[in-house]
Design an enzyme around this catalytic site. Structure first.
Site, PDB file in Angstrom:
ATOM      1  CG  HIS A  31      -2.283  -0.738   0.986  1.00 42.65           C
ATOM      2  ND1 HIS A  31      -3.016  -0.356   0.066  1.00 42.65           N
ATOM      3  CD2 HIS A  31      -2.508  -1.758   1.824  1.00 42.65           C
ATOM      4  CE1 HIS A  31      -4.048  -1.261   0.211  1.00 42.65           C
ATOM      5  NE2 HIS A  31      -3.925  -2.046   1.168  1.00 42.65           N
ATOM      6  CD  GLU A  52      -4.295  -5.175 -23.073  1.00 39.92           C
ATOM      7  OE1 GLU A  52      -3.618  -5.159 -22.031  1.00 39.92           O
ATOM      8  OE2 GLU A  52      -5.496  -5.584 -23.284  1.00 39.92           O
ATOM      9  CG  ASP A  94      -1.455  -8.032 -20.985  1.00 36.96           C
ATOM     10  OD1 ASP A  94      -0.849  -8.909 -20.427  1.00 36.96           O
ATOM     11  OD2 ASP A  94      -2.254  -7.303 -20.238  1.00 36.96           O
ATOM     12  CB  CYS A 128      -1.620   2.968 -22.564  1.00 39.94           C
ATOM     13  SG  CYS A 128      -2.615   1.257 -22.944  1.00 39.94           S
TER      14      CYS A 128
HETATM   15  C1  PEP Z   1      -0.532  -3.645 -21.018  1.00 39.03           C
HETATM   16  O1  PEP Z   1      -0.738  -4.811 -21.153  1.00 39.03           O
HETATM   17  O2  PEP Z   1       0.349  -3.159 -21.637  1.00 39.03           O
HETATM   18  C2  PEP Z   1      -1.383  -2.541 -20.189  1.00 39.03           C
HETATM   19  C3  PEP Z   1      -1.161  -1.258 -20.354  1.00 39.03           C
HETATM   20  O3  PEP Z   1      -2.328  -3.142 -19.428  1.00 39.03           O
HETATM   21  P1  PEP Z   1      -2.147  -3.844 -17.954  1.00 39.03           P
HETATM   22  O4  PEP Z   1      -0.683  -3.449 -17.672  1.00 39.03           O
HETATM   23  O5  PEP Z   1      -3.109  -3.084 -17.094  1.00 39.03           O
HETATM   24  O6  PEP Z   1      -2.342  -5.196 -18.258  1.00 39.03           O
HETATM   25 MG    MG Z   2      -2.750  -5.490 -20.298  1.00 35.84          MG
END
Ligand code: PEP
Ligand code: MG
Length: 592
Positions: free
Chosen positions: A213, A448, A472, A519
């Site tokens: 946390h 992903e 991912d 992202c």
């Molecule tokens: C990703 O898979 O790159 C992503 C941004 O999603 P998460 O890290 O939340 O799986």
């Molecule tokens: Mg992801």
């Protein structure tokens, strides 16, 4: 914009400035890559006070002890309510919900019965509380991941009851002296929620890891922090000068003047609140990844143009039931209002894999990362939840100032995205029929999976945007578990195979109206900004702390040269070749 570490520049010059030879280094786990310098302020909440032993004698009065316990419990409840309100104002509703769990623990009949039984058997109220909490705390400690963190919540409630019984004041973490570096054995959720980020220069804890946390909170508020320092931390004396070096994952005691200046100066990043362009005028949006409302302020302060990934699973975690539509509308509207000129990309619930939510009853799967994850769950077992979230999002789009984009996670086929779109259209029809106010948000998906990258042309035809989730995408392209350090070398987006999947996605969207962003964590590495611009990424979204560096890298990029670099990297056959190309990149995006 002035940065925290610089606010008191020139102040607190120690009269007896230590020689550089006095500097001591303690290593730990960096919770953020930030640094800060201040004076040690210890927080010792008396978690293990010297308690009276078993009562039991002739004058032992279980009735009186019972009454003392009940009074202490009532005072604790009032205290929690006051602190909940303060946390709500300071960090946000979702952080404040930690306190709801505390109220539940206080009222838990199993714990209460345990305390009363101990009192009956001759233990005074303090010992009875301590003994009754032992079992449940141990039980949570033995569990995995986030569930284990509930042990911290229980300790928190226990210590509060003990303080109340012993008549001890809680140290007010919301009122620490300006320039403090907070040191503690551990910081519980309610401790961290009280901290005033304007007053503290950072914190260090003896316990805790990257997902504790305390570490999550440090990231939320862009505070310098090092956790898991171990017992050596306890040797730091009150008021000693301390530097927190999050990037170097260490705490420096009695830093030399040079270290102290460096640690303070490294905070002095230049914030660019306006959107940036490459050196030759190509606009690149630089947005923030956030997971909870409390992180939004940090994103604004660090100059994010918007939110490129709002991970909504955090809204659903740490509670017994999902947030209802109204609560979600509020949370999403808050995010939209924080970026009146910008775009906010909210990802629908992405559970499964390593993200479990107990009340959703996720199946026990042998390969959860290849099982019921993301949109797979939203389309079937959690379809009701999915529609509620879509309704809340559309309503928030009508209420909030910024522009909303709804993003679907873990799509592997065109069919899945079509089914998600049907649900979305169904929700819009329902809202129309009911006469509920809303705005139609943009609707897109994450890339992903290699399958989605391969089908990018068909997906881009059907979507308003594609955002590449490299965490991912790398995991599935390289068949390397993102959480397994034994294959960490393979989970690396420098591999040409990953770069080709990215390029495939960008090329797939070319000629359609869909924009392409990124992202995953790769987007937050300023050393890769030039390559990503060259690959054709239009929006980069990463954790707030990296935004100034990424914006600065964008401004140093020339898109034509970036295109050349991308072509060479795509032609490379090994990860090493790609790394060499980036290292030899002529200093275009290298930090000055
Ligand atoms: C990703 O898979 O790159 C992503 C941004 O999603 P998460 O890290 O939340 O799986
Ligand atoms: Mg992801």
């Amino acid at each position: 914009m002035a940065e925290r570490g610089n606010e008191n520049e020139g102040e607190d010059e120690s009269e007896t400035e230590p020689e550089s030879g006095d500097e001591r280094e303690l290593s730990g786990v960096g919770a953020t890559p930030l640094s800060g310098v201040g004076f040690a302020t210890w927080y010792r909440p008396d978690a293990d006070p010297d308690l009276p032993e078993k009562g039991g004698g002739d004058d032992y009065d279980p009735e009186a002890e019972r009454e003392r316990f009940e009074n202490a419990r009532d005072r604790a409840r009032e205290e929690i309510e006051t602190e909940r309100e303060r946390a709500r104002e300071r960090v946000g509703e979702s952080e404040a919900e930690v306190f709801d769990a505390h109220v539940q623990f206080l009222a838990d009949p199993q714990i209460e019965d345990g305390v009363l039984e101990e009192i009956e058997s001759g233990y005074g109220a303090e010992r009875a509380v301590q003994r009754a909490f032992e079992g449940p705390i141990e039980q949570f400690e033995g569990m995995d991941g986030r569930t284990a963190e509930r042990a911290d919540d229980l300790r928190d409630v226990r210590d509060r009851l003990l303080r109340s019984l012993l008549g001890r004041e809680r140290v007010d973490l919301g009122d620490l002296p300006e320039g403090s570096v907070l040191l503690a054995e551990r910081l519980t959720p309610s401790d961290t929620a009280q901290l005033d980020p304007e007053a503290v220069r950072g914190f260090a804890t003896a316990t805790g890891g990257r997902t504790s946390h305390a570490a999550i909170f440090a990231r939320s508020l862009s505070l310098p922090a090092v956790v898991g320092v171990g017992d050596a931390l306890t040797e730091i004396e009150e008021s000693a000068e301390v530097a927190i070096d999050g990037e170097g994952e260490r705490v420096l005691v009695s830093p030399s003047a040079e270290t102290s200046e460096r640690m303070t100066r490294s905070e002095a990043v230049e914030i660019r609140p306006e959107p940036v362009m490459t050196a030759d005028g190509e606009a690149i949006e630089v947005a923030a990844n956030v997971g909870r409302p409390a992180e939004i302020n940090g994103a604004v302060e660090r100059g994010a143009d918007g939110i490129g990934l709002y991970r909504t699973e955090f809204l659903f975690l740490g509670r017994e039931t999902p947030p209802d539509e109204g609560e979600q509308v509020e949370v999403y509207t808050e995010a939209l209002d924080a970026f009146p000129e910008g775009q906010v990309v909210v990802r629908t619930l992405d559970v499964g894999g390593d993200k479990a939510i107990p009340y959703l009853g996720l199946p026990d799967e042998e390969n959860p990362f290849l099982g019921e994850r993301g949109i797979r769950r939203s389309l079937d077992p959690d379809s009701e939840l999915f529609c509620t979230q879509l309704r809340a999002l559309c309503r928030a789009a009508g209420e909030g100032a910024g522009e909303l984009c709804v993003m679907i996670p873990l799509v592997a086929s065109v069919e899945e995205f079509e089914r998600a779109t049907e649900r979305f259209e169904g929700v819009l029809r329902d809202l129309d029929e009911e006469g509920t106010a809303y705005d139609r948000p943009a609707f897109g998906l994450m890339i992903e999976t290699p399958a989605a990258a391969a089908m990018a042309p068909a997906l881009a035809e059907r979507a308003d945007f594609l955002s590449i989730g490299t965490n991912d995408l790398t995991q599935y392209t390289m068949a390397a578990d993102r959480g397994n350090e034994r294959v960490a070398g393979l989970h690396d987006p420098h591999y040409p195979a990953v770069l080709r999947a990215i390029r495939r996605t960008v090329e797939g969207a070319a000629g359609t109206d869909a924009w392409v962003g990124m992202c995953g964590e790769m987007a937050g590495d300023p050393d890769l900004t030039e390559l990503l611009v060259g690959l054709g990424i239009e929006e980069l979204s990463a954790s707030a702390v990296t935004i100034p560096d990424v914006k600065s890298a964008v401004e140093r990029t020339n898109s034509e040269r970036a295109g050349d670099l991308a072509e060479q990297a795509l032609a490379a056959e090994t990860k090493a070749e790609v790394i060499d190309l980036i290292d030899a990149g002529g200093g275009v995006t290298r930090r000055p």
